[in-house]
Design an enzyme around this catalytic site. Sequence first.
Site, short mmCIF file in Angstrom:
data_model
loop_
_atom_site.label_atom_id
_atom_site.label_comp_id
_atom_site.label_asym_id
_atom_site.label_seq_id
_atom_site.Cartn_x
_atom_site.Cartn_y
_atom_site.Cartn_z
CB VAL A 151 4.71 5.95 -7.60
CG1 VAL A 151 5.59 6.25 -8.77
CG2 VAL A 151 4.36 4.47 -7.55
CG MET A 152 1.36 3.69 -4.47
SD MET A 152 -0.14 4.55 -4.98
CE MET A 152 -1.22 4.27 -3.58
CB SER A 195 -8.52 2.37 -4.17
OG SER A 195 -8.74 2.32 -5.57
N GLY A 196 -6.71 4.30 -5.85
CA GLY A 196 -6.69 5.52 -6.66
C GLY A 196 -5.38 5.71 -7.39
CE LYS A 199 -7.00 -0.82 -3.17
NZ LYS A 199 -5.85 -1.47 -3.66
CG HIS A 209 -11.85 -1.13 -4.58
ND1 HIS A 209 -10.74 -1.21 -5.41
CD2 HIS A 209 -12.43 0.06 -4.86
CE1 HIS A 209 -10.67 -0.11 -6.15
NE2 HIS A 209 -11.68 0.67 -5.84
CG ASN A 210 -7.90 -3.93 -5.85
OD1 ASN A 210 -8.41 -2.94 -5.34
ND2 ASN A 210 -6.61 -4.00 -6.08
CD GLU A 219 -9.22 -1.81 -10.15
OE1 GLU A 219 -9.26 -1.24 -9.03
OE2 GLU A 219 -8.14 -2.08 -10.72
CE1 TYR A 220 -7.69 -7.21 -10.57
CE2 TYR A 220 -7.65 -9.24 -11.81
CZ TYR A 220 -7.00 -8.30 -11.06
OH TYR A 220 -5.67 -8.44 -10.80
NE ARG A 247 -7.78 -8.10 -15.46
CZ ARG A 247 -7.37 -7.07 -14.75
NH1 ARG A 247 -6.14 -7.04 -14.27
NH2 ARG A 247 -8.18 -6.06 -14.50
P1 NBP Z 1 6.59 -0.69 -4.75
O1 NBP Z 1 5.54 -1.69 -4.47
O2 NBP Z 1 7.27 -0.71 -6.06
O3 NBP Z 1 7.71 -0.79 -3.59
C1 NBP Z 1 8.87 0.01 -3.62
C2 NBP Z 1 9.21 0.48 -2.23
O4 NBP Z 1 9.42 -0.64 -1.35
C3 NBP Z 1 10.51 1.26 -2.23
O5 NBP Z 1 10.39 2.31 -1.29
C4 NBP Z 1 11.51 0.22 -1.77
O6 NBP Z 1 12.66 0.77 -1.19
C5 NBP Z 1 10.70 -0.49 -0.74
N1 NBP Z 1 11.25 -1.79 -0.30
C6 NBP Z 1 11.33 -2.97 -0.96
BR1 NBP Z 1 10.84 -3.22 -2.68
N2 NBP Z 1 11.86 -3.97 -0.24
C7 NBP Z 1 12.15 -3.41 0.94
C8 NBP Z 1 12.72 -3.92 2.12
N3 NBP Z 1 13.07 -5.21 2.23
N4 NBP Z 1 12.90 -3.06 3.16
C9 NBP Z 1 12.54 -1.78 3.05
N5 NBP Z 1 11.98 -1.24 1.96
C10 NBP Z 1 11.78 -2.04 0.91
O7 NBP Z 1 6.03 0.80 -4.48
P2 NBP Z 1 4.62 1.47 -4.87
O8 NBP Z 1 4.21 1.16 -6.26
O9 NBP Z 1 4.76 2.89 -4.45
O10 NBP Z 1 3.58 0.75 -3.90
C11 NBP Z 1 3.69 0.79 -2.49
C12 NBP Z 1 2.61 -0.06 -1.90
O11 NBP Z 1 1.35 0.51 -2.23
C13 NBP Z 1 2.58 -1.49 -2.42
O12 NBP Z 1 2.21 -2.35 -1.38
C14 NBP Z 1 1.50 -1.46 -3.46
O13 NBP Z 1 0.90 -2.72 -3.65
C15 NBP Z 1 0.54 -0.45 -2.85
N6 NBP Z 1 -0.35 0.21 -3.79
C16 NBP Z 1 0.10 0.63 -5.00
C17 NBP Z 1 -0.74 1.28 -5.88
C18 NBP Z 1 -0.24 1.75 -7.20
O14 NBP Z 1 -1.06 2.24 -7.99
N7 NBP Z 1 1.04 1.66 -7.50
C19 NBP Z 1 -2.05 1.55 -5.50
C20 NBP Z 1 -2.48 1.16 -4.25
C21 NBP Z 1 -1.62 0.49 -3.41
P3 NBP Z 1 13.95 1.15 -2.11
O15 NBP Z 1 13.65 2.50 -2.67
O16 NBP Z 1 15.07 1.17 -1.15
O17 NBP Z 1 14.07 0.08 -3.17
#
Ligand code: NBP
Length: 477
Positions: free
Chosen positions: A12-13, A128-129, A183, A186-187, A190-191, A288
């Site tokens: 998603v991100m 963030s966001g 960051k 920030h979190n 947020e908590y 929590r």
């Molecule tokens: P996820 O945190 O769910 O990670 C999924 C991604 O990681 C997929 O592209 C997956 O590839 C890849 N991946 C994994 Br799992 N293991 C891997 C490996 N060993 N080698 C290569 N690729 C690998 O995705 P997200 O929710 O989009 O978040 C991405 C980052 O952004 C995270 O660090 C998260 O903490 C941070 N973040 C998230 C948010 C939010 O609101 N979600 C906000 C701010 C920051 P695949 O498709 O091949 O499985």
Amino acid sequence: TSAQIGVTGLAVMGRNLARNFARNGYTVALHNRTASRTHDLVKEFGQEGDFIATETAEEFVAALERPRRLMIMVKAGDPTDAVIKEFAPLLEPGDMIIDGGNAHFADTRRRERELREQGIHFVGTGISGGEEGALHGPSIMPGGSKESYASLGPMLEKISAKAKDGAPCVTHVGPDGAGHFVKMVHNGIEYADMQLIGEAYQLLRDVAGYTPAQIADIFRTWNTGRLDSYLIEITAEVLSHVDAATGKPFVDVVVDQAEQKGTGRWTVQIALDLGVPVSGIAEAVFARSLSGHAALRAASRHLAGPRPAPLSGAEAAAFADRVEQALYASKIVSYTQGFHEIAAGGEEYGWDIDQGAVSAIWRAGCIIRAAFLDRIRAAYDARPDLPSLLSDETFAREIAAAQDDWREVLAAAVRQGVPTPGFAAALSYYDGLRAPRLPAALTQGQRDFFGAHTYRRVDQEGAFHTLWGGDRSEVSA
Ligand code: NBP
């Protein structure tokens, strides 16, 4: 053609950040461990801009203009190291790896150090966001070298959220782990914000006797004043939502056990290491945790509490106004604590963080965005060396005006048995700082008694010890 930026990790991100770059006119190289995600993105959103889909690491790196800008958006922790290990050997001195995941700043410091030896700039970046922010403009907190920011900054400014005055919500926070550290805090803030809002809700419900729909209206009103913020706005939305299946308020059909991903916990762990009292953030994390101990809570249901005696009419309305004061004062305290941690982290790691700039980039795009942040920025702009937000005259005056209500609200909470760890921690912090004398003097006496740990005197330089087991005379230590 070659791409100005590449994104690997298209969950998603990553997918939304890649689209954001493309919508802003950049050519974006795409890569993901599982190639189907890459092709799905192009199939669904290819018309939004210029994408170069790649399948192998070599193709991905070859698609980037030099110096290369390679952004990693994979799951934080081991996956980030695995991806760095895969790509770093294919890069050249001057290239940049940007990690936009929620990395721990200590990992970012290590990765930066290791890659620097190879001449690669590692840019640990807080984002963030959530997914909406990633697509429409997040608040971005990049760390790393000045050179990398010179190359990357303009692009990040383009894709970032814009504050009401048009300023992009991104700044070069500082070297190595500074961005991820900020960051993290920030979190943590947020908590604390969410916990304080939760306590306000519980008080309005249990002490003032309002329904969720009525409380939603109260939050909507608050959102037009000094509490104007994203979290207050969405709280009103959640509280006014009715469950379709049962017709009950949505908030009554959700299991009351809060989960967490860990960044709030990090904020507290690091604060303990740095010796910074972030009691409001800590209480939010603990609240929590307490909520999740279902068995312990079930086993405690028989414990005695006061008889409920909700208010009504004008009394309830007056109480709601008091809760607004208590919430605002407590919020000032949790931001004070968070900014203290940023200052302490900056000092420990030599980051020289501009606190005014940090509050400015949180004004839009991120979860804690709020009108209030403009005021914090003004406080730091007026006095960059402000020792604490509470030393700012405006905030001190506002708390002075709120404190009677703040104390009344806590007294009511205690009388009626409504748990308010966030409000209480905030007020204790405030009173702790204000107190002319603290029982720490007694603590020092106890420590000297049982462990000869010595103490300092108010009237003389040096360290002293009292011969507690002997004639109780005092000796110089
Ligand atoms: P996820 O945190 O769910 O990670 C999924 C991604 O990681 C997929 O592209 C997956 O590839 C890849 N991946 C994994 Br799992 N293991 C891997 C490996 N060993 N080698 C290569 N690729 C690998 O995705 P997200 O929710 O989009 O978040 C991405 C980052 O952004 C995270 O660090 C998260 O903490 C941070 N973040 C998230 C948010 C939010 O609101 N979600 C906000 C701010 C920051 P695949 O498709 O091949 O499985």
